[in-house]
Design a protein around this motif. Structure first.
Motif, PDB file in Angstrom:
ATOM      1  N   MET A 273      -0.263 -10.860 -26.792  1.00  0.00           N
ATOM      2  CA  MET A 273      -1.353 -10.227 -27.205  1.00  0.00           C
ATOM      3  C   MET A 273      -1.969 -10.156 -25.607  1.00  0.00           C
ATOM      4  N   LYS A 274      -2.776  -8.911 -25.611  1.00  0.00           N
ATOM      5  CA  LYS A 274      -3.593  -8.511 -24.388  1.00  0.00           C
ATOM      6  C   LYS A 274      -5.060  -8.062 -24.893  1.00  0.00           C
ATOM      7  N   LEU A 275      -6.114  -8.619 -24.387  1.00  0.00           N
ATOM      8  CA  LEU A 275      -7.337  -8.206 -24.793  1.00  0.00           C
ATOM      9  C   LEU A 275      -7.737  -7.261 -23.620  1.00  0.00           C
ATOM     10  N   LEU A 276      -8.113  -5.779 -24.416  1.00  0.00           N
ATOM     11  CA  LEU A 276      -8.196  -4.548 -23.557  1.00  0.00           C
ATOM     12  C   LEU A 276      -9.917  -4.292 -23.314  1.00  0.00           C
ATOM     13  N   ARG A 277     -10.571  -4.708 -24.511  1.00  0.00           N
ATOM     14  CA  ARG A 277     -11.990  -4.126 -24.441  1.00  0.00           C
ATOM     15  C   ARG A 277     -12.992  -4.811 -25.309  1.00  0.00           C
ATOM     16  N   LEU A 278     -13.999  -5.328 -25.160  1.00  0.00           N
ATOM     17  CA  LEU A 278     -14.907  -5.726 -25.991  1.00  0.00           C
ATOM     18  C   LEU A 278     -16.407  -5.224 -25.881  1.00  0.00           C
ATOM     19  N   HIS A 279     -17.133  -4.914 -27.012  1.00  0.00           N
ATOM     20  CA  HIS A 279     -18.483  -4.319 -26.863  1.00  0.00           C
ATOM     21  C   HIS A 279     -19.276  -5.075 -27.797  1.00  0.00           C
ATOM     22  N   LEU A 280     -20.235  -5.817 -27.504  1.00  0.00           N
ATOM     23  CA  LEU A 280     -21.092  -6.503 -28.342  1.00  0.00           C
ATOM     24  C   LEU A 280     -22.438  -5.624 -28.283  1.00  0.00           C
ATOM     25  N   LEU A 281     -22.970  -5.284 -29.672  1.00  0.00           N
ATOM     26  CA  LEU A 281     -23.939  -4.214 -29.453  1.00  0.00           C
ATOM     27  C   LEU A 281     -25.206  -5.032 -29.727  1.00  0.00           C
TER      28      LEU A 281
ATOM     29  N   GLY B 274     -27.501  -8.026 -32.349  1.00  0.00           N
ATOM     30  CA  GLY B 274     -27.427  -9.140 -33.334  1.00  0.00           C
ATOM     31  C   GLY B 274     -28.304 -10.198 -33.298  1.00  0.00           C
ATOM     32  N   ASP B 275     -28.782 -10.929 -33.997  1.00  0.00           N
ATOM     33  CA  ASP B 275     -29.690 -11.977 -33.399  1.00  0.00           C
ATOM     34  C   ASP B 275     -28.992 -13.176 -32.725  1.00  0.00           C
ATOM     35  N   LEU B 276     -27.754 -13.520 -33.257  1.00  0.00           N
ATOM     36  CA  LEU B 276     -26.824 -14.311 -32.510  1.00  0.00           C
ATOM     37  C   LEU B 276     -26.449 -14.146 -31.407  1.00  0.00           C
ATOM     38  N   LEU B 277     -26.513 -13.011 -30.772  1.00  0.00           N
ATOM     39  CA  LEU B 277     -25.927 -12.559 -29.627  1.00  0.00           C
ATOM     40  C   LEU B 277     -26.513 -12.950 -28.303  1.00  0.00           C
ATOM     41  N   GLY B 278     -27.973 -13.019 -28.551  1.00  0.00           N
ATOM     42  CA  GLY B 278     -29.045 -13.796 -27.395  1.00  0.00           C
ATOM     43  C   GLY B 278     -28.772 -12.834 -26.249  1.00  0.00           C
ATOM     44  N   ILE B 279     -28.433 -13.383 -25.200  1.00  0.00           N
ATOM     45  CA  ILE B 279     -28.288 -12.706 -23.739  1.00  0.00           C
ATOM     46  C   ILE B 279     -26.832 -11.572 -23.729  1.00  0.00           C
ATOM     47  N   LEU B 280     -26.319 -11.889 -24.507  1.00  0.00           N
ATOM     48  CA  LEU B 280     -24.981 -10.789 -24.778  1.00  0.00           C
ATOM     49  C   LEU B 280     -25.165  -9.856 -25.444  1.00  0.00           C
ATOM     50  N   GLN B 281     -26.487  -9.260 -25.592  1.00  0.00           N
ATOM     51  CA  GLN B 281     -26.756  -8.110 -26.493  1.00  0.00           C
ATOM     52  C   GLN B 281     -26.387  -6.879 -25.563  1.00  0.00           C
ATOM     53  N   GLY B 282     -25.649  -5.885 -25.895  1.00  0.00           N
ATOM     54  CA  GLY B 282     -25.004  -4.780 -25.368  1.00  0.00           C
ATOM     55  C   GLY B 282     -23.935  -5.059 -24.148  1.00  0.00           C
ATOM     56  N   PHE B 283     -23.503  -6.229 -24.365  1.00  0.00           N
ATOM     57  CA  PHE B 283     -22.271  -6.523 -23.318  1.00  0.00           C
ATOM     58  C   PHE B 283     -21.156  -5.880 -23.547  1.00  0.00           C
ATOM     59  N   GLU B 284     -20.606  -5.135 -22.522  1.00  0.00           N
ATOM     60  CA  GLU B 284     -19.504  -4.247 -22.645  1.00  0.00           C
ATOM     61  C   GLU B 284     -18.559  -4.392 -21.462  1.00  0.00           C
ATOM     62  N   ARG B 285     -17.301  -4.547 -21.752  1.00  0.00           N
ATOM     63  CA  ARG B 285     -16.306  -4.827 -20.760  1.00  0.00           C
ATOM     64  C   ARG B 285     -15.073  -4.466 -21.172  1.00  0.00           C
ATOM     65  N   GLU B 286     -14.315  -3.455 -20.142  1.00  0.00           N
ATOM     66  CA  GLU B 286     -12.898  -3.425 -20.144  1.00  0.00           C
ATOM     67  C   GLU B 286     -12.042  -4.235 -19.366  1.00  0.00           C
ATOM     68  N   PHE B 287     -11.003  -4.873 -19.853  1.00  0.00           N
ATOM     69  CA  PHE B 287     -10.143  -5.878 -19.113  1.00  0.00           C
ATOM     70  C   PHE B 287      -8.863  -5.341 -18.744  1.00  0.00           C
ATOM     71  N   ALA B 288      -8.469  -5.760 -17.495  1.00  0.00           N
ATOM     72  CA  ALA B 288      -7.107  -5.239 -16.835  1.00  0.00           C
ATOM     73  C   ALA B 288      -5.916  -5.516 -17.554  1.00  0.00           C
ATOM     74  N   PRO B 289      -5.218  -4.523 -17.631  1.00  0.00           N
ATOM     75  CA  PRO B 289      -3.917  -4.560 -18.318  1.00  0.00           C
ATOM     76  C   PRO B 289      -3.049  -5.510 -17.616  1.00  0.00           C
ATOM     77  N   GLN B 290      -2.125  -6.169 -18.384  1.00  0.00           N
ATOM     78  CA  GLN B 290      -1.272  -6.988 -17.718  1.00  0.00           C
ATOM     79  C   GLN B 290       0.292  -6.520 -17.573  1.00  0.00           C
ATOM     80  N   ALA B 291       1.095  -6.501 -16.688  1.00  0.00           N
ATOM     81  CA  ALA B 291       2.568  -6.081 -16.866  1.00  0.00           C
ATOM     82  C   ALA B 291       3.218  -6.962 -17.691  1.00  0.00           C
ATOM     83  N   GLY B 292       4.111  -6.228 -18.543  1.00  0.00           N
ATOM     84  CA  GLY B 292       5.331  -6.997 -19.381  1.00  0.00           C
ATOM     85  C   GLY B 292       4.737  -8.000 -20.306  1.00  0.00           C
TER      86      GLY B 292
END
Length: 530
Positions: free
Chosen positions: A1-9, A11-29
Motif C-alpha cells: 500500500m502507498k498513500l498518494l494524497r489526502l485532502h481534509l476539507l 468538520g468540527d473535529l478537524l480543528g487546525i487541520l481544516q483544509g489540509f491537503e497534501r500529495e505524497f511522494a510515490p515510492q519505487a517497487g
C-alpha cells in the motif's frame, strides 16, 4: 500500500487541520520507506494519523457484517487516494465523502485518472488496507480513539451473537483496525518468541536482554463479580427447535471457546474454578510447548490474534453507563476521550506473569523488570514481525521515543529489513534527527503552524538522507544554534558583556560549539584592544 494524497476539507473535529491537503511522494517497487512527519508539538502530526485511521475505520464499519449499527458519521469531509498491490498488479483507489459526510464514494482509477465506482461492500472491503495498525508511545488519546471504538464494537458483537447460539458457526470476521498498546505488548512478545521463525527473530537479535520466553501464566475468568449478571441465551437444537437458558457472566461465540480449548491443550498445567468460571493456565516453554502452539495456532500472527480477541472481552467489564457518558461527551464537546479501562483483577483475560530467558545467562528475567526502551523495542519491532501479508498500513506515533541513541540510528534500517518488499505503508511522527537522517527528503514532511493556525507540511529543500544531526536540528526542527538553552544564554551573555578575564575563566566550562568559537573571537578582539 502507498498513500498518494489526502485532502481534509472541513468538520468540527478537524480543528487546525481544516483544509489540509497534501500529495505524497510515490515510492519505487515494493519497498517500505517510512513517511516521516516531523515538526514542533501542536502542529497536527498525531491528529493527522488519527484522521487517516478514522477514515478507514468509518469505511470499514459501513461494509463489515456486524449486527451493531456502524458509525453514524465521521465528522469531517475528506478525500484520500492510495495504491494497493495485488497479484495482478497495483491499483489506485480514491475514497471521498465530499458532497455528503455520510455518503461514502469508493472508486478505482485508471492511468488517465478516470474513476470506476465500486458499490458492493465485499468489493470495497477488498480494496481497503488489509490491516490498519496503530501505535503511540504515550497516552495519546487522539490516535487511539478510533481503535478503541472498534474494540468496543467487537465485544458488543460477541455479546449479541453469543445470546443466540446456532448450530452453524458464527465466527466474527477479522478486525481491520488494531491498536498495539501496552496491554497488547505481552501478546506480541509471547507470540513472537513462541512461533516466529528463527530467521525472522534474528533481525532483532542482540538488541534486548531476552532471547525467548521461559514461562508465563494467563488468567481467563468469565463469571467475575464485575460481569456476573444473568442473561437469557437462546440455543438452536439439531432439530431446529429453540430452547432458552439463563446463564451468568460473559458468553462466548464458538471461535473464542475454541481459543480457550486450544490454550488449555497447550498448557503445561491448568486449574479451573467453577464459581468464577476461571482458568489459570501455566506454561513452561520447551520445544514441545512451541510445537503444541504451532499445531494449535499455526503462526505468531494467528496466536497473537487469539490473544487480542480474548483481551477485547475486557471491554465488557466497563459499565454501559460509563461508555454512554463518554460517547455523549465526545458528541457534545467535540473532543477525543478514551473509554475507561477495567482494573487488572477485573479483566476477562490477562497475562499474570511472564518470565524471559536471558540472552547471556541461565537465569530468567521478569518481564516487568525490563526497561522502557526494551518494552518499546519489543512492541514496535514485534508488531512489524507479525505482518508478512502485503498492504498493511502502520500508523506509529513517536515510536522511538524511549530508544537510546544507538538504537535510534538503527531504527530505519531495522524497519527496512523486516518489511523488505512487502508493499506496506508506514507513517510515523518523530522529533528525532536520527530518524530523519535515515529518510530521503521526499519522504520527510515538516509540519508548521502559522499565526492563523494554518498547517502546512512541506518537504525539506535539501537532502536529509545522511545529513548531520546538527544540520537537521537547525533546518528541520528550527533550533539555531543546536545547543541547549541554558548554556546558550550563558555563552551569549559572555559574548556580549564579558571581560577578557571573565571569558578566559569560563571557557573550560563549555563544550565545543559554533557559539563558543565566537567567544574565542571576542576574546582575541579584546586582547588586541588592550
Amino acid at each position: 500500500m502507498k498513500l498518494l494524497r489526502l485532502h481534509l476539507l472541513d468538520g468540527d473535529l478537524l480543528g487546525i487541520l481544516q483544509g489540509f491537503e497534501r500529495e505524497f511522494a510515490p515510492q519505487a517497487g515494493g519497498a517500505t520507506e517510512p513517511l516521516c512527519f516531523v515538526g514542533e508539538n501542536g502542529t497536527g502530526k498525531s491528529r493527522l494519523l488519527q484522521c487517516i485511521a478514522e477514515i478507514f475505520c468509518w469505511v470499514d464499519a459501513r461494509t463489515r457484517i456486524f449486527r451493531n449499527e456502524p458509525k453514524a458519521e465521521i465528522g469531517f469531509r475528506f478525500e484520500i487516494t492510495y495504491e494497493m498491490f495485488f497479484a495482478t498488479g497495483p491499483r489506485r483507489i480514491v475514497i471521498r465523502n465530499m458532497d455528503d459526510r455520510q455518503h461514502c464514494h469508493v472508486a478505482t482509477l485508471n492511468e488517465d485518472d478516470d474513476e470506476s465506482a465500486i458499490n458492493e461492500s465485499a468489493q470495497i472491503r477488498d480494496l481497503l488496507p488489509l490491516f490498519i495498525v496503530g501505535y503511540t508511545s504515550g497516552e495519546n488519546e487522539t490516535l487511539s480513539v478510533p481503535f478503541l471504538d472498534v474494540r468496543a464494537e467487537y465485544s458488543a458483537e460477541v455479546r449479541e451473537r453469543a445470546l443466540f447460539r446456532k448450530q452453524e458457526r458464527q465466527d466474527i470476521p477479522d478486525l481491520r483496525l488494531m491498536m498495539m498498546d501496552y496491554q497488547s505488548n505481552l501478546s506480541i512478545l509471547v507470540s513472537n518468541f513462541l512461533l516466529q521463525p528463527p530467521d525472522r527473530l534474528k533481525l532483532v537479535e542482540g538488541f534486548i536482554r531476552a532471547s525467548g520466553v521461559d514461562s508465563f501464566r494467563m488468567i481467563i475468568q468469565l463469571k467475575h463479580p464485575a460481569v456476573a449478571k444473568e442473561v437469557m441465551v437462546k440455543i438452536e437444537e439439531r432439530d431446529g427447535s429453540i430452547r432458552q437458558e439463563v446463564r451468568t457472566g460473559v458468553q462466548l461465540v464458538p471461535q473464542l471457546e475454541e481459543y480457550i480449548d486450544q490454550l488449555k491443550r497447550c498448557a503445561t498445567c491448568w486449574q479451573y474454578e467453577p464459581d468464577e468460571e476461571r482458568w489459570t493456565l501455566d506454561y513452561i516453554v520447551l520445544e514441545a510447548t512451541r510445537e503444541s502452539f504451532k499445531s494449535a495456532f499455526g503462526t505468531a500472527y494467528d496466536l497473537c490474534k487469539a490473544f487480542v480477541r480474548l483481551s477485547m472481552l475486557n471491554e465488557l467489564v466497563v459499565p454501559t453507563k460509563h461508555r454512554e457518558r463518554i460517547n455523549r461527551i465526545r458528541r457534545d464537546q467535540k473532543i477525543a476521550i478514551k473509554p475507561p479501562s477495567p482494573a487488572e483483577d477485573d479483566k476477562v483475560f490477562r497475562f499474570e506473569s511472564v518470565r524471559l530467558q536471558r540472552s547471556a545467562s541461565d537465569n530468567s528475567l521478569d518481564y516487568i523488570s525490563i526497561s522502557d526502551g526494551e518494552h518499546q523495542f519489543i512492541h514496535i519491532f514485534g508488531t512489524l514481525l507479525m505482518f508478512d501479508q502485503p498492504n498493511v498500513l502502520f500508523l506509529l506515533d513517536e515510536p522511538e521515543s524511549h530508544f537510546n541513541p544507538h538504537w535510534r540510528t538503527k531504527f530505519a534500517s531495522l524497519i527496512s529489513s523486516i518489511l523488505k518488499d512487502q508493499h506496506h505503508c508506514l507513517i510515523l511522527t518523530s522529533h528525532a534527527p536520527f530518524v530523519v537522517s535515515d529518510s530521503k527528503a521526499a519522504n520527510v514532511y515538516i509540519f508548521r503552524r502559522d499565526d492563523d493556525s494554518h498547517i502546512t507540511a512541506e518537504t525539506p529543500n535539501f537532502e536529509t538522507y545522511g545529513a548531520s544531526f546538527d544540520r537537521l536540528i537547525e533546518d528541520v526542527f528550527g533550533l539555531r544554534p543546536p545547543i541547549s538553552g541554558k548554556a546558550l544564554d550563558e555563552l551569549r551573555a559572555l559574548q556580549e558583556t564579558g571581560t577578557s578575564a571573565e571569558i578566559e575563566k569560563r571557557l573550560a566550562d563549555f563544550g565545543d560549539s559554533s557559539v563558543k568559537f565566537y567567544l574565542y573571537q571576542r576574546l582575541e578582539e579584546q586582547k588586541k584592544r588592550s
